[in-house]
Scaffold this motif. Structure first.
Motif, PDB file in Angstrom:
ATOM      1  N   GLU A   1      54.874 -68.744 -21.812  1.00 19.49           N
ATOM      2  CA  GLU A   1      54.964 -68.246 -20.516  1.00 19.49           C
ATOM      3  C   GLU A   1      56.406 -67.808 -20.209  1.00 19.49           C
ATOM      4  O   GLU A   1      56.523 -66.967 -19.346  1.00 19.49           O
ATOM      5  N   PHE A   2      57.461 -68.416 -20.878  1.00 24.39           N
ATOM      6  CA  PHE A   2      58.760 -68.146 -20.340  1.00 24.39           C
ATOM      7  C   PHE A   2      58.950 -66.661 -21.013  1.00 24.39           C
ATOM      8  O   PHE A   2      59.710 -65.965 -20.151  1.00 24.39           O
ATOM      9  N   LEU A   3      58.513 -66.584 -22.198  1.00 24.53           N
ATOM     10  CA  LEU A   3      58.638 -65.073 -22.385  1.00 24.53           C
ATOM     11  C   LEU A   3      57.950 -63.998 -21.789  1.00 24.53           C
ATOM     12  O   LEU A   3      58.298 -62.968 -21.558  1.00 24.53           O
ATOM     13  N   ARG A   4      56.785 -64.250 -21.462  1.00 26.24           N
ATOM     14  CA  ARG A   4      56.100 -63.198 -20.484  1.00 26.24           C
ATOM     15  C   ARG A   4      56.626 -62.978 -19.084  1.00 26.24           C
ATOM     16  O   ARG A   4      56.572 -61.954 -18.756  1.00 26.24           O
ATOM     17  N   ALA A   5      57.186 -64.038 -18.893  1.00 24.91           N
ATOM     18  CA  ALA A   5      58.076 -64.013 -17.270  1.00 24.91           C
ATOM     19  C   ALA A   5      59.468 -63.401 -17.800  1.00 24.91           C
ATOM     20  O   ALA A   5      60.072 -63.053 -16.612  1.00 24.91           O
ATOM     21  N   ARG A   6      59.831 -63.247 -18.700  1.00 25.80           N
ATOM     22  CA  ARG A   6      61.183 -62.974 -18.959  1.00 25.80           C
ATOM     23  C   ARG A   6      62.424 -63.483 -18.201  1.00 25.80           C
ATOM     24  O   ARG A   6      63.178 -63.081 -17.679  1.00 25.80           O
TER      25      ARG A   6
ATOM     26  N   ARG B   1      54.695 -70.547 -13.280  1.00 20.12           N
ATOM     27  CA  ARG B   1      53.798 -71.532 -12.684  1.00 20.12           C
ATOM     28  C   ARG B   1      52.322 -71.136 -13.257  1.00 20.12           C
ATOM     29  O   ARG B   1      51.327 -71.722 -12.703  1.00 20.12           O
ATOM     30  N   ARG B   2      52.142 -70.128 -14.182  1.00 21.21           N
ATOM     31  CA  ARG B   2      50.855 -70.045 -14.607  1.00 21.21           C
ATOM     32  C   ARG B   2      50.751 -70.626 -16.155  1.00 21.21           C
ATOM     33  O   ARG B   2      51.352 -71.117 -16.596  1.00 21.21           O
ATOM     34  N   GLY B   3      49.555 -70.357 -16.555  1.00 20.44           N
ATOM     35  CA  GLY B   3      49.207 -70.896 -17.907  1.00 20.44           C
ATOM     36  C   GLY B   3      49.331 -72.691 -18.000  1.00 20.44           C
ATOM     37  O   GLY B   3      48.862 -73.208 -16.929  1.00 20.44           O
ATOM     38  N   ILE B   4      49.812 -72.964 -18.833  1.00 22.94           N
ATOM     39  CA  ILE B   4      50.164 -74.445 -19.023  1.00 22.94           C
ATOM     40  C   ILE B   4      50.899 -75.048 -17.856  1.00 22.94           C
ATOM     41  O   ILE B   4      50.752 -76.291 -17.612  1.00 22.94           O
ATOM     42  N   TYR B   5      51.728 -74.270 -17.157  1.00 24.53           N
ATOM     43  CA  TYR B   5      52.466 -74.781 -15.858  1.00 24.53           C
ATOM     44  C   TYR B   5      51.475 -75.138 -14.747  1.00 24.53           C
ATOM     45  O   TYR B   5      51.804 -75.563 -13.517  1.00 24.53           O
TER      46      TYR B   5
END
Length: 153
Positions: free
Chosen positions: A61-66, A80-84
């Motif tokens: 998710e961090f990589l997707r959000a850059r 705040r998506r996915g596992i978040y």
């Protein structure tokens, strides 16, 4: 601000390594502090795997959000998506599960006390500051999310 070498020593993986080393050392110093139940090793393996999976989902998710994954760095995006959607700190939760899993695998049950100690240290040294930074940067958006999603589980 902390000098750079010391800053990198005060990081969650270092705290996790210290707690894991403490559990391992306790097992070396005073072996046989567990119950010798075979299923505990399987449960420990399951917890380690679950912890690694949580961490992998969070990193994705961090990589997707850059945005940065490094504690104390300023995020460029609010993840705040996915596992978040289920936990505000899946990486730290993954660390705690790995620690608990290793303690169970090694069958050194008194070392389980290190799990809540790890959670307390991480909360004080990282989580509270990260949340304050997210609130300052993302305001109401963070407040609403934090009200809906638990800090740990």
């Amino acid at each position: 601000m902390m000098p750079t070498p010391l800053r990198w020593l005060d990081m969650p993986p270092v705290w996790l390594a210290a707690m894991v080393a403490g559990a391992f050392a306790l097992d070396l110093i005073a072996p046989g502090l567990g119950f010798g139940l075979g299923w505990m090793q399987s449960l420990g393996t399951l917890l380690v795997g679950l912890g690694l999976a949580l961490m992998a989902f969070a990193v994705w998710e961090f990589l997707r959000a850059r945005t940065t994954i490094i504690p104390r760095e300023v995020p460029t995006a609010f993840v705040r998506r996915g596992i978040y959607r289920w936990t505000r700190n899946p990486i730290y939760l993954g660390d705690a599960l790995i620690l608990a899993g290793l303690v169970l695998r090694w069958d050194v049950l008194p070392a389980l006390v290190l799990v809540p100690l790890f959670i307390a240290v991480i909360t004080q040294r990282f989580v509270l500051g990260e949340e304050a930074g997210l609130k300052a940067r993302f305001g109401k958006e963070f407040t609403i999310w934090a009200g809906d999603v638990r800090r740990w589980i």
